[in-house]
Design a protein around this motif. Structure first.
Motif, PDB file in Angstrom:
ATOM      1  N   LYS A   1      13.522  -8.595 -11.580  1.00  0.00           N
ATOM      2  CA  LYS A   1      14.008  -8.439 -10.203  1.00  0.00           C
ATOM      3  C   LYS A   1      13.167  -9.289  -9.261  1.00  0.00           C
ATOM      4  O   LYS A   1      11.944  -9.223  -9.290  1.00  0.00           O
TER       5      LYS A   1
ATOM      6  N   ALA B   1      23.043 -12.024  -7.814  1.00  0.00           N
ATOM      7  CA  ALA B   1      21.695 -12.277  -7.315  1.00  0.00           C
ATOM      8  C   ALA B   1      21.711 -13.448  -6.335  1.00  0.00           C
ATOM      9  O   ALA B   1      22.375 -14.469  -6.572  1.00  0.00           O
TER      10      ALA B   1
ATOM     11  N   ASN C   1      15.779 -10.914  -0.868  1.00  0.00           N
ATOM     12  CA  ASN C   1      16.437 -11.278  -2.122  1.00  0.00           C
ATOM     13  C   ASN C   1      17.417 -10.191  -2.506  1.00  0.00           C
ATOM     14  O   ASN C   1      17.083  -9.000  -2.519  1.00  0.00           O
TER      15      ASN C   1
ATOM     16  N   LEU D   1      20.175  -8.322  -5.114  1.00  0.00           N
ATOM     17  CA  LEU D   1      20.337  -8.048  -6.538  1.00  0.00           C
ATOM     18  C   LEU D   1      21.623  -7.255  -6.738  1.00  0.00           C
ATOM     19  O   LEU D   1      21.909  -6.319  -5.985  1.00  0.00           O
TER      20      LEU D   1
END
Length: 923
Positions: A770, A861, A880, A882
């Protein structure tokens, strides 16, 4: 008795010293004054000319060049750390002077530092005024020297030594401990001094003919109070108060304890009269020793020697010192050699009407260094009523503290241009005057009291005269802010001061009733400025009602716009303020939990006591289900916003900026389930404190994928953050976005300023597989760096700057906001890959914003980038994304035209939620 030569010289010397006030113009052809000033900012130089613009730094520099007729004016204040020796001379009627400069405090003295003595050696025609030395004062082989208002202390040694054949030295109004005149010195005069001996006489004259000691208060310890020995013939003791004190058992060497000791060798031509002796006859049974014979009392002394015809004695010092009713009052010889008609404090001789005038020829000069005054120091007054409508008769009553039964004159000026009312009566009688004002206004009633000897004292009271008719209430409300540099007071945010003093009521206000507009109602006596702390920002209708002493009322209502004040940022080394795991605790869904902030945190010249908002790093772990945390400044509100999102069993953290409540608390509310919580304190915002902010488009400072390699567990990496990429070298703190990628294990990362002091805190919780990001705000460490620490495994780290505090270019202050939602694409449709959405709703003047940005329902992602509307999109990320996860991040971004752009990368579609935490405006 004809004045001695010493008396004439004393008078001439003091006229020379005191006749011309400081700053008076020099006589035609006289040399200009010299100046000495060692204070900060004085622009002093010992190589200059000693002018007022460029003074000397040291007294010694002036002493080397002073010429006849010149006065060296020395600025008091900071001590002069120098021993001073004066060897240059003046001329008759053109002395050289060393005096305290009258500005800025006419009563200030020039002080030499401990261990630094003052010496006059081989000089003549010298005047010293208002100088203090703690290491002794010496006059050697000098003549025509005036010492006026000098203070000298030298431990157990003599504080003043006059010797080596000095002549015509005059000492007046000085405070000294132990004086010795010896070595053939002649015609020394002491007048109006206060001198105490230590283990020797107060004044010892040894081989010093013509020593005159007149109107001094002298105290002896362990020796004779005044000792005249050797060849000290033709000396004189007049009008002195001579006190013999102390416990004889404490004296190191038994010695004569006489008030006056004149040896056989010094008795020729030596005279004594009008002295007052205070001594306990049980301890000191022989007050006089004259020509080798001791005498038990004044009568025996007078009968045997013919001296001291008007001397008096008492068993205690109080009965001979200058107190009301003492033997010294109005009983001296005003024609004695060396007499000064002003006393130790510069006060003139006055006639005490309570005491018979028993001085020579019926005179009323007091004995000793001081002259008893009337005691008139103040006049008390009342004005009734001092607040009333036009046409009301006003009465003023006045009474002074004069204790002599002289006729007092009271002048009452009512302050409206009318002629003052003058009354005369005895000092203990009450004066009264009445007046009726003809028009409204604010006046000052002044009473001046004058006693029979011309002493004046004044007092005044403001008086309000109001129009006839109903009153008018006026209410102002201003935000109360912590004073700059205040290191103590706790002042909550959203505090406002309410002032009704500009109201006009016919009669004084008996009570003031204030409704603050949010359910709070308070009553106060009179009209006063009061403070109230609101729970949340908003517009409130505040009402004040004034009730005067006659029952009349006046009411007004005004709208108060309540908001947080723009604030600067105070960065601290992160530290932990709460960890529920340490006591086996956890947060429960739906139950608000308080976290107290450190109000006593001291940082430089400010504290967190006046903070408006805090910056925290909040971590959730051991969650029992997917949930989120909301942080707010109030307990009752359930925010629609969120700050930290966590999956069941996971660990995640986020930076939070949030206002505090009036106690300095913030409230945490977990949405559902249970979770452990860790809170790290990062810094705070406070009005009138801290640093301004400059937002920047995200700028990369470090990327371990391209330089340095992954950061291994247990290791650190130093990153340059100041002096690079547009961040000034003198920046005090930086805001950076930290991103982890390619982590090999669950771990945590700490960002901190000092590599030698790693705190117990965390900023980022990397996980394998991750990419995770979080923002950090932290002080700049040594050489413009910060340090990154990885706890376990290894991970790559990316550091992007988003702004800085302090330093060149910093310009914006932060206004906190109660968390509120600006935009939510779940109501308008997902943000497609490569698309940009515009978030509005920010103030038009905002140049930066603090947001909580959340991505949810992500299909792939990728990342989101927030940046100022209308500006170029930077090559950096704000968070970011996910797939399948809800990811929040604290974001600081520039603002354009009240808007922020949010770009979605090409990794997948996202719903984007934007919450406002505060904004920056030009400071």
């Amino acid at each position: 008795m004809r004045p001695t030569r010493a008396t004439a010289l004393l008078t001439a010397g003091l006229v020379t010293l005191l006749g011309a006030p400081a700053g008076a113009a020099a006589a035609a052809g006289a040399p200009a004054d010299l100046y000495v000033n060692n204070q900060d900012g004085s622009n002093c130089s010992d190589t200059g000319a000693g002018t007022q613009a460029v003074p000397y730094c040291t007294i010694s520099a002036a002493a080397k060049v002073v010429a006849p007729g010149q006065t060296v004016r020395i600025r008091p204040g900071r001590m002069y750390d120098e021993a001073v020796t004066i060897t240059r001379s003046g001329e008759p009627n053109k002395p050289i002077g060393f005096v305290a400069d009258a500005q800025p405090n006419a009563n200030a003295y020039v002080q030499l530092a401990n261990g630094r003595a003052l010496t006059v050696s081989g000089a003549s025609h010298v005047v010293l005024n208002k100088l203090i030395t703690r290491s002794g004062l010496q006059i050697k082989g000098s003549s025509d020297v005036v010492l006026d208002q000098v203070y000298s202390r030298n431990g157990s040694l003599d504080s003043l030594a006059i010797g080596e054949g000095s002549s015509d030295v005059r000492v007046s109004r000085a405070s000294l401990i132990g004086v010795r005149v010896d070595g053939g010195s002649r015609n020394t005069v002491f007048s109006r001094n206060q001198i105490s001996g230590t283990f020797g006489p107060a004044i010892a004259a040894v081989d010093a003919p013509g020593t005159v000691i007149t109107n001094n208060t002298l105290t002896g310890h362990c020796a004779a109070t005044v000792s005249v020995t050797g060849g000290s013939t033709a000396s004189g003791l007049y009008n002195n108060v001579l006190i013999t004190g102390g416990d004889p058992g404490n004296c190191p060497v038994p010695d004569a304890r006489n008030a006056v000791l004149v040896s056989k060798s010094a008795a020729a031509g030596t005279l004594a009269d009008y002295n007052a002796v205070g001594a306990d006859p049980k301890l000191y049974p022989a007050p006089y020793s004259w020509s080798g014979v001791t005498y038990k009392d004044v009568k025996a002394f007078q009968a045997a020697t013919g001296q001291g015809a008007h001397d008096v004695s008492a068993e205690s010092a109080d009965k001979v010192s200058g107190y009301e009713g003492s033997l010294s009052v109005d009983s001296a010889d005003a024609t004695a050699p060396g007499v000064l008609l002003t006393d130790f404090s510069g006060k003139a001789m006055v006639d005490d009407p309570l005491v018979p005038n028993t001085g020579k020829n019926g005179g009323y000069l007091d004995r000793g260094a001081t002259e008893l005054q009337d005691g008139l120091t103040r006049v008390s007054m009342t004005v009734g009523p001092n607040h009333a409508p036009v046409g009301t008769e006003v009465e003023v009553e006045a009474l002074s503290d004069s204790h002599w039964p002289t006729t007092m004159t009271y002048e009452v000026d009512f302050g409206d241009g009318s002629a003052p009312v003058v009354t005369r009566q005895g000092s203990a009688e009450l004066a009264s005057a009445k007046h009726t004002y003809g028009k409204p206004g604010d006046y000052v009633v002044k009473v001046t009291a004058v006693n029979g000897i011309g002493t004046k004292v004044s007092s005044q009271i403001p008086t309000k005269v109001t129009p006839v008719g109903p009153g008018t209430a006026v209410l102002t409300a201003t935000q109360a802010l912590p004073p700059a540099g205040d290191t103590e007071a706790h002042l909550p945010p959203l505090t406002y001061a309410f002032d009704a003093s500009a109201s006009v009521t016919p009669w004084p206000v008996a009570r003031m009733e204030v409704d603050f507009g949010e359910g709070w109602y308070k009553r106060y006596e009179g009209t006063t400025t009061v403070q109230h702390t609101y729970e949340r920002p908003g517009d409130y209708k505040a009402t004040v009602k004034l009730v005067d002493t006659m029952g009349g009322t006046a009411t007004t209502t005004r709208t108060v716009r309540v908001d947080y004040a723009p604030s600067g940022y105070v960065a601290v080394t992160p530290y932990r303020v709460q960890d529920t795991r340490t006591w086996g605790g956890f947060l429960k869904g739906g139950e608000p939990t308080v976290v107290a902030m450190p109000l006593d945190l001291k940082t430089g010249n400010s504290t967190a006591g006046g903070m408006s908002a805090v910056v925290l790093n909040v971590t959730l772990t051991e969650a029992t289900q997917d949930t989120h945390l909301s942080v707010s400044p109030t307990r009752e509100d359930r925010p629609a916003t969120s700050n930290v999102n966590v999956r069941k069993g996971g660990t995640t953290s986020n930076t939070v900026t949030v206002p505090v409540d009036e106690h300095g608390w913030v409230w945490m509310r977990l949405n559902a389930g249970q979770a452990a919580m860790i809170v790290d304190f990062v810094g705070y915002y406070q009005p009138n404190a801290g640093e301004k902010f400059s937002p920047v488009a995200p700028t990369r400072l470090a990327d371990t994928r391209t330089a340095g390699g992954a950061l291994a567990g247990g290791s650190t990496r130093t990153v340059k953050v100041a002096g690079v990429n547009g961040i000034p070298v003198d920046a005090k703190a930086v805001a950076v976005n930290l991103t982890s990628t390619a982590a090999t294990s669950d771990t945590y990362v700490i960002a901190y300023p000092d590599p030698a002091k790693r705190p117990v805190a965390s900023n980022l919780n990397p996980e394998p597989g991750k990419d995770k990001s979080n923002q950090a705000v932290l002080p700049v460490g040594p050489n413009g760096t910060i340090t990154l620490y990885n706890n376990a495994g290894s991970t790559h780290l990316i550091v992007d700057a988003v702004g800085y505090y302090g330093g060149d270019g910093s310009k914006a202050l932060f206004t906190p906001a109660a968390p509120r939602r600006l935009a939510d694409t779940r109501t308008t449709g997902k943000l497609a890959p490569g698309a940009t959405t515009t978030v509005s709703g920010l103030p038009a003047g905002a140049i930066g914003a603090v947001l909580n940005l959340t991505a949810t329902e992500t299909t792939g992602a990728g990342y989101l980038t927030a940046y100022g509307f209308g500006s170029a999109r930077p090559d950096a990320s704000s968070l970011n994304t996910l797939p399948g996860l809800t990811v929040p991040n604290h974001v600081m971004t520039p603002v354009g035209d009240g808007k922020v752009s949010v770009f979605n990368s090409w990794g997948g579609s996202n719903h984007v939620i934007t919450d406002l935490l505060g904004y920056f405006t030009q400071g």
